[in-house]
Scaffold this motif. Structure first.
Motif, PDB file in Angstrom:
ATOM      1  N   PRO A 264      -2.200   3.178  -4.879  1.00  0.00           N
ATOM      2  CA  PRO A 264      -2.415   1.655  -3.915  1.00  0.00           C
ATOM      3  C   PRO A 264      -3.900   2.516  -2.992  1.00  0.00           C
ATOM      4  O   PRO A 264      -3.130   2.793  -2.260  1.00  0.00           O
ATOM      5  N   MET A 265      -4.602   2.013  -2.338  1.00  0.00           N
ATOM      6  CA  MET A 265      -5.449   1.801  -1.828  1.00  0.00           C
ATOM      7  C   MET A 265      -6.228   0.735  -1.249  1.00  0.00           C
ATOM      8  O   MET A 265      -7.183   0.436  -0.086  1.00  0.00           O
ATOM      9  N   GLU A 266      -5.801  -0.650  -2.065  1.00  0.00           N
ATOM     10  CA  GLU A 266      -6.579  -1.568  -0.764  1.00  0.00           C
ATOM     11  C   GLU A 266      -5.020  -2.976  -0.855  1.00  0.00           C
ATOM     12  O   GLU A 266      -4.923  -2.876  -2.811  1.00  0.00           O
ATOM     13  N   LEU A 267      -5.407  -3.595  -0.163  1.00  0.00           N
ATOM     14  CA  LEU A 267      -4.878  -5.119  -0.352  1.00  0.00           C
ATOM     15  C   LEU A 267      -5.698  -5.941   0.616  1.00  0.00           C
ATOM     16  O   LEU A 267      -6.435  -6.079   1.361  1.00  0.00           O
TER      17      LEU A 267
ATOM     18  N   TRP B 192      -7.029  -4.785   3.154  1.00  0.00           N
ATOM     19  CA  TRP B 192      -6.342  -3.926   4.768  1.00  0.00           C
ATOM     20  C   TRP B 192      -6.459  -2.813   3.604  1.00  0.00           C
ATOM     21  O   TRP B 192      -6.648  -2.650   2.103  1.00  0.00           O
ATOM     22  N   LEU B 193      -6.455  -1.754   4.620  1.00  0.00           N
ATOM     23  CA  LEU B 193      -6.932  -0.419   3.688  1.00  0.00           C
ATOM     24  C   LEU B 193      -6.565   0.774   4.617  1.00  0.00           C
ATOM     25  O   LEU B 193      -6.069   0.643   5.445  1.00  0.00           O
ATOM     26  N   PRO B 194      -5.401   1.715   3.803  1.00  0.00           N
ATOM     27  CA  PRO B 194      -5.066   3.170   4.321  1.00  0.00           C
ATOM     28  C   PRO B 194      -5.747   3.336   5.121  1.00  0.00           C
ATOM     29  O   PRO B 194      -6.970   3.698   5.029  1.00  0.00           O
TER      30      PRO B 194
ATOM     31  N   LEU C 122       0.826  -1.098   0.276  1.00  0.00           N
ATOM     32  CA  LEU C 122      -0.222  -0.138  -0.243  1.00  0.00           C
ATOM     33  C   LEU C 122       0.605   1.483   0.025  1.00  0.00           C
ATOM     34  O   LEU C 122      -0.036   2.239   0.217  1.00  0.00           O
TER      35      LEU C 122
ATOM     36  N   VAL D 288      -3.906   1.013   9.780  1.00  0.00           N
ATOM     37  CA  VAL D 288      -4.268   0.726   8.896  1.00  0.00           C
ATOM     38  C   VAL D 288      -5.835  -0.138   8.852  1.00  0.00           C
ATOM     39  O   VAL D 288      -5.846  -0.748  10.428  1.00  0.00           O
TER      40      VAL D 288
ATOM     41  N   TYR E 173      -6.106   0.081  -7.247  1.00  0.00           N
ATOM     42  CA  TYR E 173      -5.789   1.741  -7.659  1.00  0.00           C
ATOM     43  C   TYR E 173      -6.532   2.708  -7.647  1.00  0.00           C
ATOM     44  O   TYR E 173      -7.641   2.382  -8.092  1.00  0.00           O
TER      45      TYR E 173
ATOM     46  N   ILE F 178      -4.617  -5.771  -5.202  1.00  0.00           N
ATOM     47  CA  ILE F 178      -3.766  -4.541  -4.822  1.00  0.00           C
ATOM     48  C   ILE F 178      -4.682  -3.782  -6.009  1.00  0.00           C
ATOM     49  O   ILE F 178      -5.005  -4.079  -7.760  1.00  0.00           O
TER      50      ILE F 178
END
Length: 256
Positions: free
Chosen positions: A236-239, A161-163, A133, A141, A230, A228
């Motif tokens: 990148p904003m999400e895993l 997972w998100l910022p 991310l 996160v 975007y 990932i």
């Protein structure tokens, strides 16, 4: 409609940099407006004529830029109505990133996924999550785990997972109860639009806990999909790491 974007040099005066085609420059300026939230998901953008006047270029140059944006699913043309910012809330886009389909019938027969959120909490990013991310390992996160069921059968186990800064306040209730696609909720509630994704796919076996959640035996093969997602400018904003049951489903991808 006014704009904070300064006009670029006229295409007739020879001042355009040779290394970048003019329509690509226009595309970049439109993308900048999208990223800054000048036009929200689902809203109409100015007409080609208005954009041509704003940027002091020909209408054909603007049309070529918008054609590329439409091909990348960033905007959508509607005959007789104009060009709109694409949104995951529309049927054409909302399941663009979900490629798991039933072997028989179609996804409309199954209906939308039933969601069970196992956990949703704020944590410090691990090294691999921070790397994916583009965060620091000390950054917060939002970590969520959920099960998606179709026709009552648990089919997908996901870790997300998100910022933490961008998704401050995200709760398990939002993830479980939002009536539409999760990516639409990200747009409307947090102002984050996922515009593209990259995935890695491999076959795996579940551990004991994963097998229990998916109600399968430990020897059942699963499809592991790491994604990932975007937002604009390849941020990148999400895993997302998902385990997919494929006894009655298949992963479908259209290659252009």
């Amino acid at each position: 409609m006014s704009s904070s974007v300064a006009p670029i040099p006229d295409e007739q005066n020879g001042a355009t940099p040779a290394f970048s085609p003019l329509y690509q420059q226009i595309k970049g300026l439109i993308l900048q407006s999208l990223q800054q939230g000048q036009w929200k998901p689902g809203e109409v953008i100015p007409s080609e004529t208005e954009l041509a006047a704003r940027f002091r270029v020909s209408q054909g140059t603007v049309r070529k830029a918008i054609d590329e944006l439409a091909a990348e699913n960033l905007v959508m043309r509607r005959q007789g109505k104009g060009t709109f910012v694409a949104t995951h809330a529309t049927p054409q886009v909302q399941y663009r990133f979900l490629k798991l389909l039933p072997d028989t019938g179609n996804d409309r027969i199954e209906g939308p996924a039933q969601r069970r959120v196992i956990e949703c909490r704020r944590v410090r990013a691990s090294a691999d999550v921070a790397r994916a991310l583009a965060l620091r390992s000390t950054d917060a996160v939002v970590q969520a785990r959920r099960i998606l069921s179709f026709a009552g059968v648990p089919t997908i186990l996901e870790d997300i997972w998100l910022p933490g800064q961008a998704f401050k306040g995200l709760s398990a209730e939002q993830l479980a109860n939002y009536p539409g696609p999760t990516y639409a909720m990200f747009e409307l509630d947090f102002g984050v639009r996922m515009v593209r994704a990259e995935e890695k796919i491999r076959a795996v076996l579940p551990d004991a806990q994963q097998a229990q959640w998916l109600q399968i035996s430990a020897g059942t093969p699963l499809l592991s999909v790491e994604r990932i997602a975007y937002t604009y400018n390849d941020m990148p904003m999400e895993l997302r790491r998902g385990l997919y049951r494929t006894e009655n489903h298949h992963y479908r991808n259209a290659l252009n």
